[in-house]
Design a protein around this motif. Structure first.
Motif, PDB file in Angstrom:
ATOM      1  N   THR A  64      23.152 -61.382 100.380  1.00 26.70           N
ATOM      2  CA  THR A  64      22.406 -62.135 101.392  1.00 26.70           C
ATOM      3  C   THR A  64      23.364 -62.945 102.254  1.00 26.70           C
ATOM      4  N   ASP A  65      23.112 -62.978 103.541  1.00 29.10           N
ATOM      5  CA  ASP A  65      23.938 -63.768 104.459  1.00 29.10           C
ATOM      6  C   ASP A  65      23.968 -65.218 103.994  1.00 29.10           C
ATOM      7  N   PRO A  66      25.131 -65.736 103.587  1.00 23.40           N
ATOM      8  CA  PRO A  66      25.188 -67.110 103.069  1.00 23.40           C
ATOM      9  C   PRO A  66      24.759 -68.155 104.100  1.00 23.40           C
ATOM     10  N   GLY A  67      24.871 -67.814 105.371  1.00 25.11           N
ATOM     11  CA  GLY A  67      24.450 -68.749 106.400  1.00 25.11           C
ATOM     12  C   GLY A  67      22.950 -68.958 106.446  1.00 25.11           C
ATOM     13  N   LEU A  68      22.201 -68.088 105.743  1.00 26.08           N
ATOM     14  CA  LEU A  68      20.743 -68.208 105.715  1.00 26.08           C
ATOM     15  C   LEU A  68      20.242 -68.992 104.510  1.00 26.08           C
ATOM     16  N   ILE A  69      21.130 -69.338 103.587  1.00 27.27           N
ATOM     17  CA  ILE A  69      20.722 -70.050 102.374  1.00 27.27           C
ATOM     18  C   ILE A  69      20.926 -71.548 102.575  1.00 27.27           C
ATOM     19  N   GLY A  70      19.824 -72.288 102.507  1.00 31.29           N
ATOM     20  CA  GLY A  70      19.892 -73.721 102.762  1.00 31.29           C
ATOM     21  C   GLY A  70      19.799 -74.580 101.525  1.00 31.29           C
ATOM     22  N   ALA A  71      19.181 -74.066 100.468  1.00 27.49           N
ATOM     23  CA  ALA A  71      18.968 -74.874  99.269  1.00 27.49           C
ATOM     24  C   ALA A  71      18.705 -73.949  98.090  1.00 27.49           C
ATOM     25  N   ALA A  72      18.805 -74.517  96.881  1.00 23.74           N
ATOM     26  CA  ALA A  72      18.572 -73.734  95.669  1.00 23.74           C
ATOM     27  C   ALA A  72      17.911 -74.616  94.618  1.00 23.74           C
ATOM     28  N   GLN A  73      17.461 -73.959  93.576  1.00 27.55           N
ATOM     29  CA  GLN A  73      16.923 -74.659  92.419  1.00 27.55           C
ATOM     30  C   GLN A  73      17.592 -74.099  91.180  1.00 27.55           C
ATOM     31  N   ILE A  74      17.409 -74.797  90.060  1.00 27.23           N
ATOM     32  CA  ILE A  74      17.985 -74.313  88.813  1.00 27.23           C
ATOM     33  C   ILE A  74      16.963 -74.474  87.705  1.00 27.23           C
ATOM     34  N   CYS A  75      16.902 -73.457  86.851  1.00 23.28           N
ATOM     35  CA  CYS A  75      16.063 -73.444  85.660  1.00 23.28           C
ATOM     36  C   CYS A  75      16.529 -72.247  84.834  1.00 23.28           C
ATOM     37  N   ASP A  76      15.904 -72.027  83.703  1.00 24.14           N
ATOM     38  CA  ASP A  76      16.294 -70.892  82.864  1.00 24.14           C
ATOM     39  C   ASP A  76      15.043 -70.251  82.280  1.00 24.14           C
ATOM     40  N   GLY A  77      15.244 -69.111  81.646  1.00 25.23           N
ATOM     41  CA  GLY A  77      14.124 -68.421  81.042  1.00 25.23           C
ATOM     42  C   GLY A  77      14.551 -67.064  80.523  1.00 25.23           C
ATOM     43  N   PRO A  78      13.643 -66.357  79.863  1.00 24.18           N
ATOM     44  CA  PRO A  78      13.941 -65.006  79.393  1.00 24.18           C
ATOM     45  C   PRO A  78      13.957 -64.039  80.570  1.00 24.18           C
ATOM     46  N   MET A  79      14.696 -62.965  80.477  1.00 19.79           N
ATOM     47  CA  MET A  79      14.711 -61.993  81.564  1.00 19.79           C
ATOM     48  C   MET A  79      13.383 -61.253  81.657  1.00 19.79           C
ATOM     49  N   GLU A  80      12.687 -61.122  80.540  1.00 18.95           N
ATOM     50  CA  GLU A  80      11.368 -60.480  80.568  1.00 18.95           C
ATOM     51  C   GLU A  80      10.312 -61.529  80.871  1.00 18.95           C
ATOM     52  N   ALA A  81       9.462 -61.257  81.842  1.00 19.76           N
ATOM     53  CA  ALA A  81       8.441 -62.216  82.244  1.00 19.76           C
ATOM     54  C   ALA A  81       7.432 -62.454  81.119  1.00 19.76           C
ATOM     55  N   PRO A  82       6.957 -63.678  80.962  1.00 17.68           N
ATOM     56  CA  PRO A  82       5.953 -63.975  79.938  1.00 17.68           C
ATOM     57  C   PRO A  82       4.579 -63.459  80.366  1.00 17.68           C
ATOM     58  N   LYS A  83       3.608 -63.609  79.488  1.00 16.74           N
ATOM     59  CA  LYS A  83       2.254 -63.140  79.791  1.00 16.74           C
ATOM     60  C   LYS A  83       1.634 -63.911  80.951  1.00 16.74           C
ATOM     61  N   SER A  84       2.033 -65.165  81.105  1.00 16.37           N
ATOM     62  CA  SER A  84       1.489 -65.989  82.185  1.00 16.37           C
ATOM     63  C   SER A  84       2.619 -66.451  83.102  1.00 16.37           C
ATOM     64  N   PRO A  85       2.990 -65.639  84.091  1.00 10.96           N
ATOM     65  CA  PRO A  85       4.076 -66.038  85.000  1.00 10.96           C
ATOM     66  C   PRO A  85       3.785 -67.342  85.737  1.00 10.96           C
ATOM     67  N   PHE A  86       2.536 -67.557  86.128  1.00 11.03           N
ATOM     68  CA  PHE A  86       2.212 -68.797  86.838  1.00 11.03           C
ATOM     69  C   PHE A  86       2.339 -69.994  85.909  1.00 11.03           C
ATOM     70  N   GLY A  87       1.893 -69.822  84.654  1.00  7.05           N
ATOM     71  CA  GLY A  87       2.046 -70.896  83.673  1.00  7.05           C
ATOM     72  C   GLY A  87       3.507 -71.245  83.454  1.00  7.05           C
ATOM     73  N   GLU A  88       4.355 -70.228  83.384  1.00 10.76           N
ATOM     74  CA  GLU A  88       5.795 -70.468  83.249  1.00 10.76           C
ATOM     75  C   GLU A  88       6.307 -71.256  84.442  1.00 10.76           C
ATOM     76  N   ALA A  89       5.902 -70.860  85.637  1.00  7.04           N
ATOM     77  CA  ALA A  89       6.431 -71.469  86.851  1.00  7.04           C
ATOM     78  C   ALA A  89       6.081 -72.948  86.968  1.00  7.04           C
ATOM     79  N   VAL A  90       4.859 -73.325  86.557  1.00  5.42           N
ATOM     80  CA  VAL A  90       4.416 -74.698  86.809  1.00  5.42           C
ATOM     81  C   VAL A  90       4.329 -75.570  85.566  1.00  5.42           C
ATOM     82  N   GLU A  91       4.491 -74.965  84.351  1.00  5.96           N
ATOM     83  CA  GLU A  91       4.342 -75.771  83.139  1.00  5.96           C
ATOM     84  C   GLU A  91       5.549 -75.739  82.211  1.00  5.96           C
ATOM     85  N   ASP A  92       6.174 -74.598  82.036  1.00  5.12           N
ATOM     86  CA  ASP A  92       7.247 -74.509  81.049  1.00  5.12           C
ATOM     87  C   ASP A  92       8.329 -73.526  81.469  1.00  5.12           C
TER      88      ASP A  92
END
Length: 265
Positions: free
Chosen positions: A179-207
């Motif tokens: 990706t063109d680095p000039g287009l990246i303005g900000a980032a976030q950091i978190c971790d998790g398993p490479m395989e998505a959990p049963k509730s992706p939205f729950g992962e995103a907003v709760e754990d």
């Protein structure tokens, strides 16, 4: 040195007015907060309201903490950017330097027009705009985000890259590198398993995983970001809150783990 910000989503049980003091207690000098919900039916996040502005600004001043980012400005089919005026004014009043935009309109031309108008309105208030791609939006990959930015060509628009959404949308570190680095303005950091959990939205907003607890290739992810990219620590930790771990201890664990990756050695 990379600037780390403590995101409100990491401490959903803490009132926004109390977040700056927590940030200062763990040695962080910026926070990110909500000022408008993603949609009327998803008003589930603690946010700074017009009635809170004076107290929040005082809390920031007393703690020596600034505001990095404000959320969430969703561009949908019926969106009129003028309706964001109050939230944009609020963001400017609390000193925000950036806001997060979501694309919730499948009509690319209309979404582009809305994003351009939002970028203009935010620029008039000294606020940069970053689009966050995710599977819960109509901009579902880093490539889609890059293409949208290239189409719009607005100098107040960039990408926000969250490793959770990069990997959950099928992306890789190689995609970030490409990706063109000039287009990246900000980032976030978190971790998790490479395989998505049963509730992706729950992962995103709760754990999500504290950096180092999961399988995300975070060292490579961070190395692929442009130098000095501001990074939000966005790691909801409901499991720890339920276990009785206090907000300051949760935040300290998050900060220590994030710094070990972001500022190694």
């Amino acid at each position: 040195m990379t600037r780390l910000a403590l995101h409100q989503l990491s401490l959903r049980d803490v009132k926004p007015v109390d977040l700056p003091a927590v940030a200062r207690a763990v040695g962080v000098d910026t926070v990110s907060v909500f000022v408008t919900p993603p949609s009327p039916d998803l008003d589930i996040f603690p946010r700074v309201t017009r009635e809170d502005v004076a107290a929040f600004r005082t809390a920031c001043s007393d703690s020596g903490v600034g505001v990095h980012n404000v959320e969430v400005f969703s561009i949908g089919p019926e969106t009129k950017v003028v309706d964001f005026s109050a939230a944009l004014d609020l963001g400017a009043e609390i000193g925000a330097t950036r806001l997060t935009a979501l694309v919730q309109d499948s009509d690319r031309g209309r979404a582009s027009d809305g994003l351009g108008a939002l970028a203009d309105a935010a620029a008039a208030r000294g606020i940069a705009v970053s689009i966050e791609f995710m599977k819960f939006s109509e901009c579902r990959s880093i490539g889609a985000g890059e293409g949208l930015l290239l189409d719009i060509g607005h100098d107040n628009l960039s990408l926000l890259v969250d490793p959770l959404h990069l990997f959950r949308t099928g992306g890789t570190v190689a995609d970030l590198v490409a990706t063109d680095p000039g287009l990246i303005g900000a980032a976030q950091i978190c971790d998790g398993p490479m395989e998505a959990p049963k509730s992706p939205f729950g992962e995103a907003v709760e754990d999500r995983g504290i950096p180092g607890e999961g399988a995300f290739p975070l060292a490579d992810f961070l190395a692929a970001l442009p130098p000095n990219t501001p990074i939000d620590m966005e790691v909801p930790m409901k499991r720890l809150a339920k276990a009785g771990v206090g907000p300051v201890e949760r935040a300290q664990r998050l900060v220590d783990a994030s710094r070990a990756l972001v500022e190694p050695g």
